[in-house]
Design a protein around this motif. Sequence first.
Motif, mmCIF file in Angstrom:
data_model
loop_
_atom_site.group_PDB
_atom_site.id
_atom_site.type_symbol
_atom_site.label_atom_id
_atom_site.label_comp_id
_atom_site.label_asym_id
_atom_site.label_seq_id
_atom_site.Cartn_x
_atom_site.Cartn_y
_atom_site.Cartn_z
ATOM 1 N N THR A 2 33.367 38.780 42.889
ATOM 2 C CA THR A 2 34.662 38.970 44.012
ATOM 3 C C THR A 2 34.179 40.428 44.598
ATOM 4 N N PHE A 3 33.642 41.340 43.967
ATOM 5 C CA PHE A 3 33.380 42.733 44.528
ATOM 6 C C PHE A 3 32.036 42.593 45.538
ATOM 7 N N GLU A 4 31.150 41.573 45.318
ATOM 8 C CA GLU A 4 29.990 41.271 46.460
ATOM 9 C C GLU A 4 30.488 40.391 47.343
ATOM 10 N N ASP A 5 31.972 40.222 47.383
ATOM 11 C CA ASP A 5 32.518 39.322 48.576
ATOM 12 C C ASP A 5 32.097 37.827 48.575
ATOM 13 N N VAL A 15 46.669 46.143 32.778
ATOM 14 C CA VAL A 15 47.511 44.954 32.310
ATOM 15 C C VAL A 15 47.780 44.035 33.500
ATOM 16 N N GLY A 16 47.409 44.228 34.614
ATOM 17 C CA GLY A 16 47.530 43.092 35.781
ATOM 18 C C GLY A 16 46.757 43.181 36.980
ATOM 19 N N ALA A 17 46.394 42.163 37.634
ATOM 20 C CA ALA A 17 45.555 42.399 38.748
ATOM 21 C C ALA A 17 45.968 41.417 39.886
ATOM 22 N N LEU A 18 45.902 42.057 41.207
ATOM 23 C CA LEU A 18 46.116 41.051 42.359
ATOM 24 C C LEU A 18 44.855 41.354 43.248
ATOM 25 N N LEU A 19 44.061 40.236 43.408
ATOM 26 C CA LEU A 19 42.764 40.244 44.382
ATOM 27 C C LEU A 19 43.195 39.490 45.481
ATOM 28 N N VAL A 20 43.094 40.234 46.753
ATOM 29 C CA VAL A 20 43.374 39.400 47.906
ATOM 30 C C VAL A 20 42.187 39.860 48.700
ATOM 31 N N VAL A 21 41.564 38.583 49.307
ATOM 32 C CA VAL A 21 40.748 38.611 50.381
ATOM 33 C C VAL A 21 41.274 38.575 51.653
ATOM 34 N N GLU A 22 40.413 39.008 52.831
ATOM 35 C CA GLU A 22 40.809 39.018 54.288
ATOM 36 C C GLU A 22 41.099 37.640 54.483
ATOM 37 N N ARG A 23 40.022 36.615 54.312
ATOM 38 C CA ARG A 23 40.172 35.141 54.438
ATOM 39 C C ARG A 23 39.460 34.422 53.487
ATOM 40 N N ARG A 74 47.225 50.774 41.596
ATOM 41 C CA ARG A 74 46.277 51.501 42.352
ATOM 42 C C ARG A 74 45.341 50.372 42.880
ATOM 43 N N PRO A 75 44.574 50.554 44.040
ATOM 44 C CA PRO A 75 43.555 49.572 44.446
ATOM 45 C C PRO A 75 42.378 49.500 43.400
ATOM 46 N N PRO A 76 41.729 48.249 43.466
ATOM 47 C CA PRO A 76 40.491 48.148 42.599
ATOM 48 C C PRO A 76 39.276 48.721 43.246
ATOM 49 N N GLY A 77 38.272 48.931 42.477
ATOM 50 C CA GLY A 77 36.897 49.593 42.960
ATOM 51 C C GLY A 77 36.212 48.815 41.981
ATOM 52 N N VAL A 78 34.791 48.914 42.342
ATOM 53 C CA VAL A 78 33.658 48.545 41.644
ATOM 54 C C VAL A 78 33.738 48.935 40.268
ATOM 55 N N ALA A 79 33.980 50.289 39.979
ATOM 56 C CA ALA A 79 33.993 50.881 38.816
ATOM 57 C C ALA A 79 35.037 50.224 37.787
ATOM 58 N N ASP A 80 36.065 49.290 38.253
ATOM 59 C CA ASP A 80 36.691 48.570 37.342
ATOM 60 C C ASP A 80 36.456 47.381 37.177
ATOM 61 N N ALA A 81 35.150 46.811 37.387
ATOM 62 C CA ALA A 81 34.717 45.409 37.286
ATOM 63 C C ALA A 81 34.739 45.078 35.726
ATOM 64 N N VAL A 82 34.162 45.920 35.012
ATOM 65 C CA VAL A 82 34.128 45.474 33.249
ATOM 66 C C VAL A 82 35.570 45.129 32.811
ATOM 67 N N ALA A 83 36.587 46.278 33.094
ATOM 68 C CA ALA A 83 37.822 46.156 32.417
ATOM 69 C C ALA A 83 38.498 44.763 33.192
ATOM 70 N N LEU A 84 38.267 44.635 34.605
ATOM 71 C CA LEU A 84 38.847 43.466 35.277
ATOM 72 C C LEU A 84 38.162 42.296 34.483
ATOM 73 N N GLY A 85 37.067 42.140 34.277
ATOM 74 C CA GLY A 85 36.433 40.911 33.893
ATOM 75 C C GLY A 85 36.948 40.531 32.502
#
Length: 155
Positions: free
Chosen positions: A58-61, A81-89, A21-32
């Motif tokens: 990352t969530f603050e661009d 258990v995994g994450a892919l974080l992609v930015v526009e540029r 599923r897509p990430p959201g700010v609410a996931d920040a602690v688990a992601l960190g």
Amino acid sequence: MILTRHPGAPHPIAVPGVVLRPPGVADAVALGRLYFESYEPGVAAASEQDALDDINLTFEDGYGVLTPTLSRLAWADGRLVGALLVVERAPWPDTPDCPFIIELFTARSHRRLGIARLLLNQCSDVTVALRVQDDNASALALYYSAGFRSVAGSN
């Protein structure tokens, strides 16, 4: 080293029990926490708090505008258990003008199960780039097998 992959048909991949599923700010602690635990100490962050700060940035661009249509989190049994974080540029001058993978990581307990490949498959319909250390043999093997190629002059 900068690698790019051009659009291509996604290869059918399934990892039993893994939901994306897509990430959201609410996931920040688990992601960190996962970010910190996924690397050897000091490689990605010096402390768990530094990892949390990095994910918050990352969530603050801070590394470019996060792209929720390409970024994905992998969950198994209710655990991240995994994450892919992609930015526009990417904001760095040596990076191509295309979506950029700023992070791809998996829990140590869930490596070599196909999760990273499953996550990478989420951005198979666009040109995408990433940065990898040229001495990271396992990451390079994954990326090359997933169709990434070195950008000339990026070593």
